[in-house]
Design an enzyme around this catalytic site. Structure first.
Site, PDB file in Angstrom:
ATOM      1  N   ASP A  49      -5.312  -9.663  -8.079  1.00 25.51           N
ATOM      2  CA  ASP A  49      -5.609  -8.771  -9.206  1.00 25.51           C
ATOM      3  C   ASP A  49      -4.390  -8.134  -9.874  1.00 25.51           C
ATOM      4  O   ASP A  49      -4.112  -8.336 -11.044  1.00 25.51           O
ATOM      5  CB  ASP A  49      -6.613  -7.689  -8.775  1.00 25.51           C
ATOM      6  CG  ASP A  49      -6.237  -6.991  -7.458  1.00 25.51           C
ATOM      7  OD1 ASP A  49      -5.213  -7.340  -6.850  1.00 25.51           O
ATOM      8  OD2 ASP A  49      -6.977  -6.075  -7.049  1.00 25.51           O
ATOM      9  N   GLU A 105       0.830  -1.210   0.000  1.00 28.38           N
ATOM     10  CA  GLU A 105       0.000   0.000   0.000  1.00 28.38           C
ATOM     11  C   GLU A 105       0.863   1.258   0.000  1.00 28.38           C
ATOM     12  O   GLU A 105       0.554   2.246  -0.661  1.00 28.38           O
ATOM     13  CB  GLU A 105      -0.932   0.013   1.218  1.00 28.38           C
ATOM     14  CG  GLU A 105      -1.976  -1.094   1.232  1.00 28.38           C
ATOM     15  CD  GLU A 105      -3.076  -0.923   0.189  1.00 28.38           C
ATOM     16  OE1 GLU A 105      -3.059   0.074  -0.540  1.00 28.38           O
ATOM     17  OE2 GLU A 105      -3.942  -1.814   0.102  1.00 28.38           O
ATOM     18  N   GLU A 150     -11.988   1.340 -10.246  1.00 31.65           N
ATOM     19  CA  GLU A 150     -11.710   0.404 -11.341  1.00 31.65           C
ATOM     20  C   GLU A 150     -12.621   0.581 -12.554  1.00 31.65           C
ATOM     21  O   GLU A 150     -12.164   0.478 -13.695  1.00 31.65           O
ATOM     22  CB  GLU A 150     -11.770  -1.046 -10.836  1.00 31.65           C
ATOM     23  CG  GLU A 150     -10.586  -1.437  -9.952  1.00 31.65           C
ATOM     24  CD  GLU A 150     -10.678  -0.905  -8.528  1.00 31.65           C
ATOM     25  OE1 GLU A 150     -11.785  -0.453  -8.127  1.00 31.65           O
ATOM     26  OE2 GLU A 150      -9.663  -0.920  -7.809  1.00 31.65           O
ATOM     27  N   ARG A 186       1.054   3.916  -3.201  1.00 31.59           N
ATOM     28  CA  ARG A 186       0.476   5.241  -2.943  1.00 31.59           C
ATOM     29  C   ARG A 186       1.549   6.291  -2.681  1.00 31.59           C
ATOM     30  O   ARG A 186       1.502   7.391  -3.247  1.00 31.59           O
ATOM     31  CB  ARG A 186      -0.484   5.177  -1.749  1.00 31.59           C
ATOM     32  CG  ARG A 186      -1.625   4.204  -1.959  1.00 31.59           C
ATOM     33  CD  ARG A 186      -2.639   4.263  -0.838  1.00 31.59           C
ATOM     34  NE  ARG A 186      -3.454   3.058  -0.788  1.00 31.59           N
ATOM     35  CZ  ARG A 186      -4.707   3.015  -0.353  1.00 31.59           C
ATOM     36  NH1 ARG A 186      -5.303   4.098   0.073  1.00 31.59           N
ATOM     37  NH2 ARG A 186      -5.373   1.876  -0.326  1.00 31.59           N
TER      38      ARG A 186
HETATM   39  C1  DMJ Z   1      -6.091   1.013  -4.883  1.00 32.15           C
HETATM   40  O1  DMJ Z   1      -5.283   1.166  -3.792  1.00 32.15           O
HETATM   41  C2  DMJ Z   1      -5.372   0.331  -6.000  1.00 32.15           C
HETATM   42  O2  DMJ Z   1      -6.050   0.533  -7.189  1.00 32.15           O
HETATM   43  C3  DMJ Z   1      -5.207  -1.132  -5.766  1.00 32.15           C
HETATM   44  O3  DMJ Z   1      -4.634  -1.772  -6.859  1.00 32.15           O
HETATM   45  C4  DMJ Z   1      -6.536  -1.765  -5.480  1.00 32.15           C
HETATM   46  N1  DMJ Z   1      -7.237  -1.095  -4.427  1.00 32.15           N
HETATM   47  C5  DMJ Z   1      -7.353   0.333  -4.479  1.00 32.15           C
HETATM   48  C6  DMJ Z   1      -8.509   0.839  -5.307  1.00 32.15           C
HETATM   49  O4  DMJ Z   1      -9.598   0.065  -5.320  1.00 32.15           O
END
Ligand code: DMJ
Length: 699
Positions: free
Chosen positions: A463, A330, A599, A334
């Site tokens: 994912d 995370e 998404e 970010r």
């Molecule tokens: C974000 O932090 C990123 O897109 C991550 O890949 C998936 N979760 C969140 C958004 O849904």
């Protein structure tokens, strides 16, 4: 977790003791106690003995010392024990049985935990014997890094260490409306410390199941050692910053951003996340997460004043010498991604210096027996560790940090970042346990093997593994064919095992497979896939990927459209049976929330860029209006909601995730642009948090 039952049992004995004495003192009728198995006042048993084991000082020690002989000196200890037992009240027996059960449970848990460790060790040796990585390095060295003999990551794994905090403990603190702004991270400034150990005090803080490294000295020096001055992307100049060039829909996005930012500015400035309903904030890492995640969005939207003020905060208040655990994935996507992107767009060295400092502090996460990183790392102490309950990491997390670390190496000339993440990529590439390119969701940091085999999803925990296969290949100038081939194989795996069709509209969806059982369940997270497939097709992968992208895009749109609020639930279930009036998209009560995720609009952006079909812009426009109708908080900010199927009461959950500003609004703005050169997809690749990074020019 385990203490309370002991405390309860002790408290229970105290109560028993007080209650037993009452009838003996003649308080209340003796009959109250005269029940089978109770302890009648006239009972023939020896009160002295009974009192002695109930007395606080004697407790169970006295009972134990009595074992082995009867009270009258006889040798039949079993008979004596049985008599004593029979004389106990039901309550007393229950307390004792409870205590014994608790002790047995503790024993069992210890055994299970030891067994897990043994299993991991066994797994490791079998991996060393049988599952050696099959391939040589698949990725080239960064273009600027060759001449720099920096220390590579790794080294021997550290002795298990203790970590002091586990994330994310979402602390909520109310921000006084006036001066929330200035508190930021003052306490974290160098030498000050709100619990911050700083580098000096760090190395000794060790124990349970983590890795600790000596903090690296001079974390900002390597930048200066890079070959030449790192250059921001030349494409930055192409971003229009003149609001006069924005069309009406883009202006609506800017207005939404300003509203979200106003809430953050008023109630959460310098903190991680806004809680818009309570007008307060939440901390996760305590690093101004929303502010950093939003930097490049402000640049792209032309919000110069806001960007300058945020830049000031980064310069004055953002310090990483904090005794705080961050989640590697995370914080990479970010914070590291946000800083690198801000550097590329603005050309301001400050962001690269911060990125390098932060990247250095994440490196201890890679010091594990397998080099598969731990999920968490303390950026102040250098202690890394897995979650408390397992030594597994999530596959998506360890395979979705590569774009950022590779770019950091390229910019700084320090190879170690790239080497660390590419070692992970190579290792995962070589593993068995995949199914036609599909990966399980967990990987063990001791053995380096996949765990929880046989479960496959494109949703949470897997994912972005697929997304980063493609995007690394693009980032590296399409030279690393192993990445492309793994991606192609995975798309075929999706086709073969995970696609389904709903009724009555025959929507194509991506389900899940668990031990051969197909489930028609699709996370909203999977809606990144149409965009990724379209991106691959744009970069020369098979045209039928684009067809699948279009079909899945329709589905993701319907996941929004078929809800009363026009916003997708977190998880959808697809109807497989022809029934009159049935909806394709069905939602379970636990899955009805919407976290302002990006998404769907992310994929709409890609689909519009590559097809030019206006319907994709229109769908995005509908979604923006729904966000405004159901998630906008009048005093500032947007809130995640609890029920997308209740337009009257969508149940605000009082949380604005940083990705709403970092991703959702950015993708909407780009979707509404008709300029293909605004962050051209031939020049940039977006990380999984929507931070654009340059595509490396072919060597
Ligand atoms: C974000 O932090 C990123 O897109 C991550 O890949 C998936 N979760 C969140 C958004 O849904």
């Amino acid at each position: 977790m385990q203490a309370p039952p002991v405390a309860m049992a002790t408290a229970g004995l105290g109560k028993v003791r007080r209650r037993r004495r009452r009838p003996r003192l003649g308080v209340g009728p003796a009959e109250r106690w005269a029940r089978p198995g109770a302890w009648p006042p006239e009972a023939p048993g020896p009160p002295a003995v009974r009192d002695s084991w109930l007395a606080p000082r004697g407790g169970f020690g006295v009972l134990a010392s009595s074992l082995g002989r009867s009270p009258d000196g006889g040798s039949c200890c079993g008979c004596w024990f049985w008599r004593q037992w029979k004389q106990l009240s039901r309550l007393q027996r229950n307390v004792i049985l409870l205590l014994l059960a608790f002790l047995a449970l503790c024993g069992l848990l210890s055994f299970v935990s030891l067994a897990e460790e043994w299993k991991a060790l066994e797994g490791r040796s079998s991996e060393e014997l049988n599952v050696r990585p099959a391939n040589p390095p698949i990725l080239p060295a960064p273009r600027k890094a060759e001449a720099k003999p920096e220390t590579l990551p790794g080294g021997p794994p550290q002795r298990p260490q203790r970590h002091f905090r586990r994330g994310p403990p979402k602390l909520q603190m109310r921000a006084p409306e006036s001066d929330a702004k200035d508190r930021g991270q003052d306490a974290a400034a160098p030498g000050a410390g709100a619990g911050g150990a700083g580098w000096e005090g760090a190395a000794q803080r060790t124990s349970w199941r983590g890795a600790a490294t000596e903090p690296e000295q001079g974390t900002r020096d390597p930048l200066r050692k890079a070959e030449g001055t790192p250059k921001p992307s030349p494409q930055a100049a192409r971003i229009p910053q003149d609001p006069a060039q924005q069309n009406e829909r883009q202006q609506a996005v800017v207005e939404a951003f300003r509203h979200a930012w106003a809430g953050y500015h008023k109630f959460a400035w310098g903190h991680d996340e806004l809680k818009p309903v309570s007008r307060s904030f939440a901390e996760w890492f305590g690093l101004g997460l929303t502010l950093i995640d939003s930097l490049d969005t402000m640049w792209i939207l032309g919000l110069k004043k806001e960007f300058a003020e945020a830049r000031e905060w980064v310069s004055e208040k953002l310090w990483f010498q904090k005794n705080v655990d961050v989640n590697l994935f995370e914080s990479t996507i970010r914070i590291l991604g946000g800083l690198l992107s801000a550097f590329h767009l603005s050309g301001d060295d400050l962001f690269l210096e911060k990125a390098e400092d932060f990247g250095n502090r994440l490196m201890p996460a890679f010091q594990t027996p397998s080099k598969i990183p731990y999920s968490d790392v303390n950026i102040g102490t250098g202690v890394a560790h897995p979650p408390r309950w397992t030594s597994d990491s999530t596959v998506a997390e360890v395979t979705s940090i590569q774009l950022e670390f590779r770019e950091l190496s390229r910019l700084t000339g320090n190879k170690k970042f790239q080497e660390a993440v590419e070692q992970v990529a190579r290792h995962v590439h070589s593993l068995s346990g995949k199914k036609d390119g599909l990966v399980p969701m967990f990987i063990n940091t001791n053995s380096g093997l996949f765990t929880h085999l046989g479960v496959f999803t494109l949703g949470a925990r897997a994912d972005s593994y697929y997304e980063y296969l493609l995007k690394q290949w693009i980032q590296g100038g399409k030279t690393e064919t192993q990445l492309r081939d793994d991606y192609l194989e995975a798309v075929e795996g999706i086709r073969r095992h995970l696609l389904g069709r709903s009724e009555p509209r025959k929507l194509t969806f991506v389900g899940e497979l668990a031990h051969g059982h197909f489930s028609a369940k699709m996370d909203h997270l999977v809606c990144f896939l149409p965009g990724t497939l379209a991106l691959g097709a744009h970069h020369g992968l098979p045209a039928d990927h684009m067809e699948l992208a279009r079909a899945l895009m329709d589905t993701c749109y319907q996941m929004n459209r078929q809800m009363e609020t026009g916003l997708s639930p977190e998880i959808a279930h697809f109807n497989l049976y022809s029934q009159k009036a049935a909806k394709d998209v069905q939602v379970k009560p636990a899955d009805r929330h919407n976290l302002l995720r990006p998404e769907t609009v992310e994929s709409l952006f890609y689909l519009y860029r590559f097809t030019g079909e206006r319907k994709y812009q229109d769908w995005g426009w509908e979604i923006l209006q729904s966000f405004n109708a159901y998630t906008r908080v009048p005093s500032g900010g947007y809130s995640s909601i609890g029920n997308v199927q209740d337009a009257r009461n969508p149940q605000p959950r009082d949380k604005m995730e940083s990705f709403f500003l970092g991703e959702t609004l950015k993708y909407l703005y780009l979707l509404f642009s008709d300029d293909p050169d605004l962050l051209s997809l031939d020049a940039y690749v977006f990380n999984t948090e929507a931070h654009p990074l340059p595509i490396w020019a072919p060597a």
